[in-house]
Design a protein around this motif. Structure first.
Motif, PDB file in Angstrom:
ATOM      1  N   THR A 198      15.874  64.606 -47.941  1.00  0.00           N
ATOM      2  CA  THR A 198      15.200  63.225 -48.248  1.00  0.00           C
ATOM      3  C   THR A 198      14.360  62.855 -46.915  1.00  0.00           C
ATOM      4  O   THR A 198      14.527  63.440 -45.816  1.00  0.00           O
ATOM      5  CB  THR A 198      15.974  62.014 -48.580  1.00  0.00           C
ATOM      6  OG1 THR A 198      16.707  61.852 -47.297  1.00  0.00           O
ATOM      7  CG2 THR A 198      16.844  62.175 -49.614  1.00  0.00           C
ATOM      8  N   HIS A 199      13.333  62.108 -47.072  1.00  0.00           N
ATOM      9  CA  HIS A 199      12.803  61.600 -45.965  1.00  0.00           C
ATOM     10  C   HIS A 199      12.923  60.022 -46.120  1.00  0.00           C
ATOM     11  O   HIS A 199      13.016  59.544 -47.125  1.00  0.00           O
ATOM     12  CB  HIS A 199      11.073  62.076 -45.782  1.00  0.00           C
ATOM     13  CG  HIS A 199      10.365  61.768 -46.839  1.00  0.00           C
ATOM     14  ND1 HIS A 199      10.150  62.444 -47.807  1.00  0.00           N
ATOM     15  CD2 HIS A 199       9.327  60.882 -46.740  1.00  0.00           C
ATOM     16  CE1 HIS A 199       9.234  61.785 -48.706  1.00  0.00           C
ATOM     17  NE2 HIS A 199       8.495  60.975 -47.849  1.00  0.00           N
ATOM     18  N   HIS A 200      12.808  59.405 -44.820  1.00  0.00           N
ATOM     19  CA  HIS A 200      12.993  57.981 -45.038  1.00  0.00           C
ATOM     20  C   HIS A 200      11.755  57.245 -44.729  1.00  0.00           C
ATOM     21  O   HIS A 200      11.004  57.820 -43.886  1.00  0.00           O
ATOM     22  CB  HIS A 200      14.011  57.525 -43.884  1.00  0.00           C
ATOM     23  CG  HIS A 200      15.393  57.955 -44.449  1.00  0.00           C
ATOM     24  ND1 HIS A 200      16.153  59.117 -43.804  1.00  0.00           N
ATOM     25  CD2 HIS A 200      16.417  57.217 -45.042  1.00  0.00           C
ATOM     26  CE1 HIS A 200      17.183  59.245 -44.351  1.00  0.00           C
ATOM     27  NE2 HIS A 200      17.374  58.231 -45.118  1.00  0.00           N
ATOM     28  N   THR A 210      10.088  52.906 -44.493  1.00  0.00           N
ATOM     29  CA  THR A 210      10.396  51.466 -44.538  1.00  0.00           C
ATOM     30  C   THR A 210       9.208  50.689 -45.685  1.00  0.00           C
ATOM     31  O   THR A 210       8.331  51.262 -45.622  1.00  0.00           O
ATOM     32  CB  THR A 210      10.293  51.098 -42.999  1.00  0.00           C
ATOM     33  OG1 THR A 210       9.003  51.295 -42.353  1.00  0.00           O
ATOM     34  CG2 THR A 210      11.116  51.689 -42.141  1.00  0.00           C
ATOM     35  N   VAL A 219      18.206  52.607 -48.549  1.00  0.00           N
ATOM     36  CA  VAL A 219      19.508  52.994 -47.980  1.00  0.00           C
ATOM     37  C   VAL A 219      20.099  51.530 -47.279  1.00  0.00           C
ATOM     38  O   VAL A 219      21.141  51.453 -46.995  1.00  0.00           O
ATOM     39  CB  VAL A 219      19.023  53.984 -46.920  1.00  0.00           C
ATOM     40  CG1 VAL A 219      20.057  54.298 -45.928  1.00  0.00           C
ATOM     41  CG2 VAL A 219      18.549  55.061 -47.405  1.00  0.00           C
ATOM     42  N   VAL A 229      15.055  50.170 -45.886  1.00  0.00           N
ATOM     43  CA  VAL A 229      15.013  51.707 -45.510  1.00  0.00           C
ATOM     44  C   VAL A 229      15.206  52.353 -46.993  1.00  0.00           C
ATOM     45  O   VAL A 229      16.030  52.143 -47.517  1.00  0.00           O
ATOM     46  CB  VAL A 229      15.904  51.976 -44.304  1.00  0.00           C
ATOM     47  CG1 VAL A 229      15.852  53.637 -44.037  1.00  0.00           C
ATOM     48  CG2 VAL A 229      15.364  51.153 -43.021  1.00  0.00           C
ATOM     49  N   ALA A 241      15.065  56.143 -49.148  1.00  0.00           N
ATOM     50  CA  ALA A 241      15.304  57.559 -49.045  1.00  0.00           C
ATOM     51  C   ALA A 241      14.483  58.058 -50.199  1.00  0.00           C
ATOM     52  O   ALA A 241      14.898  57.998 -51.458  1.00  0.00           O
ATOM     53  CB  ALA A 241      16.940  57.844 -48.912  1.00  0.00           C
ATOM     54  N   ASP A 250       9.666  56.225 -41.636  1.00  0.00           N
ATOM     55  CA  ASP A 250      10.698  55.712 -40.861  1.00  0.00           C
ATOM     56  C   ASP A 250      10.729  56.512 -39.518  1.00  0.00           C
ATOM     57  O   ASP A 250      10.877  57.628 -39.569  1.00  0.00           O
ATOM     58  CB  ASP A 250      11.940  55.662 -41.615  1.00  0.00           C
ATOM     59  CG  ASP A 250      13.253  54.947 -40.768  1.00  0.00           C
ATOM     60  OD1 ASP A 250      12.661  53.889 -40.123  1.00  0.00           O
ATOM     61  OD2 ASP A 250      14.276  55.132 -40.998  1.00  0.00           O
TER      62      ASP A 250
END
Length: 172
Positions: free
Chosen positions: A86-88, A90, A117, A139, A141, A171
């Protein structure tokens, strides 16, 4: 060693964390991560702990016994399941408070396979405008390969419907 996630709720009063952590220490458990907060006169939180495998049943019994002190603790054993890449991101949202904001935003995210998250929200008086202001910071995912452009467009469209401002960013 086993990992447990505890959910805790009680009327707020001094010494709750001390009581909880003493029970953990007595069974050789270590406090890993937590998010705890006082909300509307209640103390609530989640705590990740690691405990020796032979101490789990005793710890669960000890934590159940805290109900006599007005502290409700639920325990959940976890597994070390592998997570998909995954990439985060915001997400920040601000706008006039009204019912359904979290429901609509979370439905949009869920429909795209995006998990939350962390989520922090609060309501405050809107300065100079009157009324109440809803603010959220999350946040997220997103699955690897998620179409971030489509997500941005969908969030902007929803923001227009809800009459809120949103900001979506990678993020750091």
């Amino acid at each position: 060693m086993e990992t447990l996630v505890l959910t805790v709720i009680s009327d707020d009063r001094p010494g709750l964390v001390a009581t909880l952590s003493a029970s953990l220490a007595a069974r050789g458990a270590t406090w890993q991560r937590s998010q705890l907060s006082q909300l509307a006169g209640k103390f609530a939180g989640i705590v990740e702990v690691v405990v020796p495998a032979d101490g789990v049943d005793g710890l669960v019994a000890d934590l159940d016994g805290l109900s006599a002190e007005g502290i409700t603790v639920s325990t959940t054993r976890t597994s070390a399941a592998s997570e998909a890449p995954t990439h985060h991101l915001t997400l920040d949202l601000v706008g006039a408070d009204r019912p359904g904001i979290v429901a609509e935003v979370s439905a949009l995210l869920s429909a795209r396979g995006i998990g939350i998250v962390e989520l922090e929200t609060f309501v405050s008086e809107a300065p100079m405008a009157g009324g109440m202001l809803f603010e959220a910071h999350a946040v997220l995912a997103a699955p690897a390969g998620a179409d971030e452009g489509e997500l941005r467009a969908a969030m902007e469209s929803l923001a227009d419907e809800l009459m809120v401002d949103v900001a979506l960013a990678e993020d750091a």
